[in-house]
Design an enzyme around this catalytic site. Structure first.
Site, mmCIF file in Angstrom:
data_model
loop_
_atom_site.group_PDB
_atom_site.id
_atom_site.type_symbol
_atom_site.label_atom_id
_atom_site.label_comp_id
_atom_site.label_asym_id
_atom_site.label_seq_id
_atom_site.Cartn_x
_atom_site.Cartn_y
_atom_site.Cartn_z
ATOM 1 N N THR A 110 -0.103 16.910 10.251
ATOM 2 C CA THR A 110 -1.459 17.289 9.868
ATOM 3 C C THR A 110 -1.903 18.619 10.436
ATOM 4 O OG1 THR A 110 -2.008 14.984 9.848
ATOM 5 C CG2 THR A 110 -3.844 16.514 10.018
ATOM 6 N N GLU B 287 7.848 22.977 9.048
ATOM 7 C CA GLU B 287 8.980 22.102 9.357
ATOM 8 C C GLU B 287 10.257 22.490 8.612
ATOM 9 O OE1 GLU B 287 7.524 18.257 8.361
ATOM 10 O OE2 GLU B 287 6.515 17.982 10.287
ATOM 11 N N THR C 223 2.441 18.666 17.292
ATOM 12 C CA THR C 223 3.351 17.537 17.052
ATOM 13 C C THR C 223 4.751 18.105 16.799
ATOM 14 O OG1 THR C 223 2.674 17.469 14.721
ATOM 15 C CG2 THR C 223 1.632 15.915 16.219
ATOM 16 N N LYS D 266 -2.660 23.733 14.543
ATOM 17 C CA LYS D 266 -1.346 23.074 14.573
ATOM 18 C C LYS D 266 -1.040 22.568 13.174
ATOM 19 C CE LYS D 266 -0.343 19.264 14.666
ATOM 20 N NZ LYS D 266 0.027 18.210 13.662
ATOM 21 N N ASN E 243 12.112 15.248 8.173
ATOM 22 C CA ASN E 243 11.190 14.293 7.583
ATOM 23 C C ASN E 243 11.832 12.965 7.215
ATOM 24 O OD1 ASN E 243 8.544 15.608 7.514
ATOM 25 N ND2 ASN E 243 9.731 17.208 6.480
ATOM 26 N N SER F 180 11.454 7.643 13.307
ATOM 27 C CA SER F 180 12.461 6.897 14.068
ATOM 28 C C SER F 180 12.660 7.527 15.431
ATOM 29 C CB SER F 180 13.779 6.863 13.293
ATOM 30 O OG SER F 180 14.228 8.162 13.025
#
Lengths: 383, 383
Positions: A179, A259, A146, A168, A378, A383
């Site tokens: 996740t 991230e 993702t 992942k 995040n 969006s």
């Protein structure tokens, strides 16, 4: 090679339009046997996604023939309709492969609170099944991503047997919303109860020690499928060691791609009374936003480390603790030691050593810093 | 009017060079009596700053004549030398005012892990004592600020008595490193045990419910000094009500000025089995970085709310929970309800209503969003 490094496995990964990007978003991994022993561990979040609810039933008998994974939607908090989608996905795999739906694990990852598009997913299962091949591991590893910037795969070569894996996401028991999904395959001949024991032991000191942002997912799943195709029954300790190594390898890959992170922080806690105490101390520091922001700013702010330890229940004396950062002991016995100016945090890797001087137990927690990019990524995710 | 709104109190605030900015950094509040009843609550962090270690001894007998507060340094993790600095500060106040050092509370705030400059602090005490006046409350409120953008003061007018107060920082039990300090004064005639009861009841539902960034300070202190100068013995419930109101007022001021925050988030949890459950649920959501980053991005990401609830031990059924954001019920029974597009989060105030449907208890937690400015401010704090 990923999940197809071990004999007896086929995999595929294709794009079916679940992801807005148009990238690959559906993966299938099939165990062609002769064995079908399996084990899995799941998120401990009490709010569980539909694929987790399903997969917990599937794993109960220790037998799994296939695992289907989609990105582009977590299928979590989607009610009865969402559970039916998971069930229908397993049934579609069963039909395509002529196996029982009760032997099909399902994983989903992506935004939660939205329905998956069944009209894309169910025909997609037939398509991905037609693409299965013994070298499809890379495509499968790609299709589960993702917010990851690249696929994570690893292979451990045992004595006549192999464990392969793909992952992942960014964490477990405290993962990012991206996740964590992990699929491990092996051609070793190992029974499901031994797989279960080895998998729990391995995840306890790898994925469970990765705490990138303190946020526990609803969809985490780590599964291992054993084909027995090598014909080798490995020594139990040797197999457990291999499984731990590959889990640590994948966990570090997740940490390195977390991230928005700019630093990979290893928090080593020694001198604790119990291992649980060491984990609690390490995790408290790993979840302290002030400490994480300081590391982002290359600031060896050890006071924030001690303040975080002070919130735990672990036995410790604040005036006995030593803290070192990247090899410089900046705090001795709860007071300033060497100058913080000696600490260089400009590199990606940060090592924090916390010496409690209370006992002999230790634990290491892997985390990341708190960055502008983390906030950005995040705050804009849905969006 | 701050801490000098009540009769019997004098205060002052001056600059002595502890702060690099050159701003006011030393405050003194004196109770001229006739009474000297007092109560205080302290951070529950187990790593305690030297002024907390000192003040806990001072408050033991319920009698306090003065409180001295410095910004520009927390005097935490500074060892024996640091404790001696705190002790010497109290002695200097005692000498200047001709009282006992055992009746002087000390508070410090600022960077932890560095020694306070005694050569500035001790002469400064004599200077600030010479500046004491019955309208010095505003200067005192100014001198305790660190990263605050403006002073926080409040006054509650009772029936013939007054409570005044000043505060700095951003939270308690989970405050920012910008430690929360609060001084309350009253001219009501109230004994120290009643003050203690009322103060604990008031902080439990005000400062304790403020959880801006989940990071517990080492220096937090909330004190109340009663002069009895009004000659009025207030009704106990009435006094407790007034104290709760002024604490809530100051808590909201702290929330509104939290480091880098762009939103003030009120998390109201209803339908819990116990109040503790409601607090645990609210606090878990308040500490979830993914949820906080989403609010920063004006994204009503209710899935992150449910994922955070799932990490608690509170009785709840994920498929019974309703979540509303700014009046729009976006989640009903754990599944999507009204469109998230209907939710407007562009204003400063965000109200999250979580209906657990398990019982009749409730609690409200005040928090803030996770922003670029928060990361920036806290990655650069000590530099």
């Amino acid at each position: 090679m990923s999940v197809t490094a071990a004999q007896g496995f086929e995999a595929a990964g294709i794009a079916i339009g679940l992801k807005a990007s148009g990238g690959k978003d559906l993966a299938l991994v099939v165990n062609r046997g002769p064995g079908a022993a399996s084990a899995a561990v799941f998120t401990s979040n009490r709010a569980l996604a539909n694929p987790i609810l399903w997969s917990k039933q599937v794993i109960a008998d220790g037998t799994v023939s296939a695992i289907v994974l989609n990105s582009g939607g977590a299928n979590c908090f989607t009610g009865t309709q969402g559970f039916q989608t998971t069930h229908a996905t397993a049934e579609a795999v069963a039909t395509a492969l002529d196996i029982s739906a009760g032997d099909v694990l399902v994983c989903s990852t992506g935004l939660i609170g939205e329905q998956l598009d069944r009209d894309k997913l169910l025909p997609g299962v037939a398509t991905v099944a037609a693409e299965l091949s013994a070298d499809g591991g890379a495509d499968a590893a790609d299709a589960i991503l993702t917010t990851d910037s690249h696929p994570k795969t690893a292979v451990f070569e045992g004595n006549g047997w192999v464990i392969g894996g793909m992952a992942k996401g960014a964490g477990m028991l405290a993962p990012g919303l991206a996740t964590m999904l992990v699929v491990l395959t092996t051609d070793a001949d190992v029974a499901s109860d031994q797989l279960d024991t080895a998998l729990r032991a391995a995840t306890r000191v790898s994925f469970d020690r990765l705490d990138s942002d303190g946020c526990m997912s609803t969809n985490d799943q780590v599964s291992i499928l054993a084909s027995g195709a090598s014909g080798v029954e490995p020594d139990a300790d040797e197999f457990a060691h291999g499984l731990r190594e590959i889990c640590l390898d994948l966990a570090r890959q997740l940490q390195a791609d977390a991230e928005g992170a700019a630093h990979d922080i290893t928090i080593e806690v020694v001198g604790a009374v119990t291992e649980d105490d060491a984990v609690e101390v390490g995790r408290s520091v790993a979840r302290n936003n002030l400490f994480k922001a300081a590391v982002f700013g290359n600031d060896p702010n050890w006071g924030r480390v001690l303040a975080a330890i002070g919130t735990t229940t672990a036995p410790f004396d604040p005036y006995a603790v030593d803290v070192s950062m990247n090899g410089v002991r900046v705090c001795h016995a709860g007071a300033p030691d060497q100058s913080r100016d000696l600490v260089d945090l400009t590199g990606r890797a940060v090592h924090v050593l916390i010496e409690l001087h209370e006992g002999t137990e230790s634990a290491t927690i892997m985390t990341n810093d708190l960055t502008h990019d983390y906030v950005h990524e995040n705050s804009a995710y849905s969006s």
